[in-house]
Design a protein around this motif. Sequence first.
Motif, short mmCIF file in Angstrom:
data_model
loop_
_atom_site.label_atom_id
_atom_site.label_comp_id
_atom_site.label_asym_id
_atom_site.label_seq_id
_atom_site.Cartn_x
_atom_site.Cartn_y
_atom_site.Cartn_z
N ALA A 1 0.83 -1.21 0.00
CA ALA A 1 0.00 0.00 0.00
C ALA A 1 0.87 1.26 0.00
N THR A 2 0.27 2.34 -0.55
CA THR A 2 0.91 3.65 -0.50
C THR A 2 -0.14 4.69 -0.13
N LEU A 3 0.30 5.74 0.53
CA LEU A 3 -0.58 6.84 0.90
C LEU A 3 0.17 8.14 0.73
N ASP A 4 -0.42 9.08 -0.01
CA ASP A 4 0.17 10.41 -0.18
C ASP A 4 -0.91 11.45 0.10
N ILE B 1 -7.40 19.20 1.87
CA ILE B 1 -6.38 18.17 1.95
C ILE B 1 -6.66 17.16 0.84
N SER B 2 -5.68 16.94 -0.01
CA SER B 2 -5.82 15.97 -1.10
C SER B 2 -5.16 14.66 -0.70
N ILE B 3 -5.86 13.55 -0.97
CA ILE B 3 -5.38 12.23 -0.57
C ILE B 3 -5.32 11.33 -1.79
N LYS B 4 -4.20 10.65 -1.98
CA LYS B 4 -4.05 9.63 -3.01
C LYS B 4 -3.53 8.37 -2.35
N SER B 5 -4.08 7.23 -2.74
CA SER B 5 -3.68 6.00 -2.07
C SER B 5 -3.85 4.79 -2.98
N THR B 6 -3.17 3.74 -2.59
CA THR B 6 -3.31 2.43 -3.23
C THR B 6 -3.25 1.38 -2.14
N GLY B 7 -4.28 0.58 -2.04
CA GLY B 7 -4.29 -0.51 -1.07
C GLY B 7 -4.67 -0.11 0.34
N VAL B 8 -4.82 1.20 0.60
CA VAL B 8 -5.13 1.65 1.96
C VAL B 8 -6.61 1.44 2.29
N ALA B 9 -7.50 1.78 1.35
CA ALA B 9 -8.93 1.61 1.60
C ALA B 9 -9.26 0.15 1.92
N GLU B 10 -8.63 -0.77 1.21
CA GLU B 10 -8.86 -2.18 1.49
C GLU B 10 -8.29 -2.56 2.86
N ARG B 11 -7.17 -1.95 3.22
CA ARG B 11 -6.51 -2.28 4.49
C ARG B 11 -7.37 -1.84 5.68
N VAL B 12 -8.00 -0.68 5.59
CA VAL B 12 -8.79 -0.16 6.72
C VAL B 12 -10.26 -0.53 6.60
#
Length: 323
Positions: free
Chosen positions: A245-248, A265-276
């Motif tokens: 996962a990544t979160l920016d 606040i701008s949020i970009k992510s990969t794999g985080v939504a599934e993780r939480v």
Amino acid sequence: MKKRIIILGCVVLAVVIAWSAAWVVLSGLVKDNIEQLANADGVTTPRIACETLNISGFPFRFDADCVNAEIVSGDFTVTTPGIRASIRVYAPTHLLASAKGPLHLTDNFTGTRNGVDWSTLEASIRLDNWRIARASVSGADVVWTDTLFGNSVIAQSPLVEVHLFDIPEQHNAEAKTAALAGYVRAQNAAWPGLTLTDASAEVQVELSGLPDDVRNWDNPLLLQSMQQAGGALKIVAIHATDAAATLDASGELTLDAQGFPEGQISIKSTGVAERVGPMIAEPWRTLVFGTPAPDGSYANQLNFHGGAISSGLVPIATVHPLF
């Protein structure tokens, strides 16, 4: 020649005796000032008490060793086996400190109990005309645990660093305001509750509109004065990653005249939504992280205005004014 040597020796001896007496007096003042912290109310001003307080470091340092320290601030109580703070005579505006673990934190309001342990924990604060030039805290082998029932590990990292730097070009001598850049880093962190392993995180922020004299930071109207000075919290970059996962995130927040946060606040992510996923139910998960793109990435913007937090144009929460 012999007479000159005798005179020189007498002068040196007089200086040594005078400085020794001055050191004893100054160390007594340092001890008295630290002991006075135990008389604070623990509400408006934190109360700091030591089971034993020793001052050492003669002749060129003042080392204050606080054994079994207890710090009380509101509902929070912090205890640690020892804190050492040192100031060198030739660098009186540079404070060096260290602490022994484990630290125990108790919240008397919620009943939670946490512990933090480390192999080394060191801090350094350097002032320039009462303005922070640099402040740093570094901890090695940091372990954060829930101690209410046993010792359950919440998170751990072999290295955690926090740094504050003055931004000289943003110092306004006329308005008496300053700005700080902050940098936080955690390496190879693990958070079992989030199934995080070998994760790394970096945070870069800038805070402007601060009083340029740290002695004014305890002003109860601090946030109002920062708002009137046009102060802002700029999230330059937040970057966190592990193997899956990544979160920016980035953005900027200010305070409006009523004390409400204002900005985006701008949020970009990969794999985080599934993780939480198990912890944030729908539709809140989508409102925070956005909807997935074809490549599985997420992007969203959180807006703060008038006491509300919105996901795009959809209100999702309210916040209280900060003053």
